[in-house]
Scaffold this motif. Structure first.
Motif, PDB file in Angstrom:
ATOM      1  N   ASP A  88       0.882  -1.156   0.000  1.00 51.94           N
ATOM      2  CA  ASP A  88       0.000   0.000   0.000  1.00 51.94           C
ATOM      3  C   ASP A  88       0.927   1.216   0.000  1.00 51.94           C
ATOM      4  O   ASP A  88       2.133   1.087   0.250  1.00 51.94           O
ATOM      5  CB  ASP A  88      -0.876  -0.031   1.255  1.00 51.94           C
TER       6      ASP A  88
ATOM      7  N   GLY B 201      -7.472   4.840   2.402  1.00 51.56           N
ATOM      8  CA  GLY B 201      -7.388   3.422   2.051  1.00 51.56           C
ATOM      9  C   GLY B 201      -8.611   3.008   1.254  1.00 51.56           C
ATOM     10  O   GLY B 201      -8.626   1.974   0.600  1.00 51.56           O
TER      11      GLY B 201
ATOM     12  N   SER C 245      -2.905   0.862  -4.440  1.00 57.33           N
ATOM     13  CA  SER C 245      -3.471   1.866  -3.546  1.00 57.33           C
ATOM     14  C   SER C 245      -4.748   2.448  -4.136  1.00 57.33           C
ATOM     15  O   SER C 245      -4.935   2.447  -5.354  1.00 57.33           O
ATOM     16  CB  SER C 245      -2.446   2.993  -3.351  1.00 57.33           C
TER      17      SER C 245
ATOM     18  N   LYS D  66     -10.562  -1.357  -2.534  1.00 60.61           N
ATOM     19  CA  LYS D  66     -10.580  -1.945  -1.190  1.00 60.61           C
ATOM     20  C   LYS D  66     -11.788  -1.425  -0.407  1.00 60.61           C
ATOM     21  O   LYS D  66     -12.183  -0.284  -0.607  1.00 60.61           O
ATOM     22  CB  LYS D  66      -9.287  -1.570  -0.446  1.00 60.61           C
TER      23      LYS D  66
ATOM     24  N   TYR E 217       0.797  -8.817   1.007  1.00 59.42           N
ATOM     25  CA  TYR E 217       0.360  -7.421   0.915  1.00 59.42           C
ATOM     26  C   TYR E 217       0.694  -6.739   2.228  1.00 59.42           C
ATOM     27  O   TYR E 217       0.419  -7.271   3.312  1.00 59.42           O
ATOM     28  CB  TYR E 217      -1.144  -7.333   0.641  1.00 59.42           C
TER      29      TYR E 217
ATOM     30  N   GLY F 200       0.134  -3.310   4.428  1.00 63.31           N
ATOM     31  CA  GLY F 200      -0.698  -2.114   4.517  1.00 63.31           C
ATOM     32  C   GLY F 200      -0.900  -1.663   5.946  1.00 63.31           C
ATOM     33  O   GLY F 200      -0.451  -2.325   6.892  1.00 63.31           O
TER      34      GLY F 200
ATOM     35  N   ASP G  57      -7.162  -2.521   4.031  1.00 54.81           N
ATOM     36  CA  ASP G  57      -6.101  -3.329   3.418  1.00 54.81           C
ATOM     37  C   ASP G  57      -6.214  -4.780   3.886  1.00 54.81           C
ATOM     38  O   ASP G  57      -6.134  -5.719   3.089  1.00 54.81           O
ATOM     39  CB  ASP G  57      -4.718  -2.795   3.816  1.00 54.81           C
TER      40      ASP G  57
END
Length: 213
Positions: free
Chosen positions: A8, A46, A101, A135, A157, A159, A164
């Protein structure tokens, strides 16, 4: 075994909230809309601004609001978290990297340039403008999975938000939470994330990779 790492951007690699949240707040005041706290605004990061602007300020003209706010944000200078640039460069030697992102292109590329993070380190950079399902929808990773051609279990991943975490966990990716955003260790624990996957900062990621990657 982890073969690829997707990061992210905002509040994970870049100190974003301290710059952006006041800009959203100022725009709301200019447009004579309800005042929202910086924390309330920051917890929306986010997810797409189009959605949370409408939720926080239902009467707002979303496009006007976004335009005014992005102008304010672009007038500021963002900074990376300590050690973030060095970390990314180091792990790029061993892992395939990507960025994903909900940040729009109008902010993404100027900010990457500002912090001097080379785009060449990443196989892909997916912003809000590149994804169909943002997301916390797990389909946010569809394009990345197609690009990497790896099973989700081999992708990590990284974040800072529960958005996330929800997306990555639902998509069956491995996930590491970094506590540099606006969510606590307990927030991630409630989602079922193991304590070992909740890190204080990016500086703890190399050790995590040694033990788990």
């Amino acid at each position: 075994m982890i073969k690829a790492i997707i990061f992210d951007v905002d509040n994970t690699l870049i100190k974003f909230s301290e710059i952006a949240a006041p800009c959203f707040q100022k725009t709301a005041l200019e447009l004579k809309l309800k005042k929202r706290s910086l924390e309330e605004i920051s917890k929306c990061f986010g997810t797409p601004a189009k959605k949370f602007v409408k939720r926080l300020w239902p009467s707002a003209n979303v496009e006007q609001f976004r335009k005014l706010t992005y102008q304010k944000i672009l007038a500021q200078k963002v900074k990376p978290f300590p050690g973030a640039l060095t970390l990314v460069k180091q792990i790029s030697k061993k892992y395939r990297l990507g960025l994903l992102s909900c940040k729009p292109n109008i902010l993404m590329y100027p900010h990457l340039k500002q912090i001097k993070l080379s785009q060449d380190l990443f196989e892909f950079i997916h912003s809000y403008d590149d994804i169909k399902y943002p997301k916390p929808d797990p389909r946010v990773f569809d394009k990345a999975l197609d690009k990497l051609k790896l099973p989700p279990s081999e992708i990590l991943y990284v974040g800072d938000s529960i958005h996330d975490a929800k997306a990555a966990m639902a998509a069956k990716l491995k996930f590491v939470a970094i506590l540099t955003g606006h969510y606590s260790k307990e927030d991630f624990q409630k989602l079922g994330l193991k304590n070992t996957n909740i890190l204080k900062s990016l500086k703890d990621l190399p050790r995590w990779l040694e033990e788990n990657g």
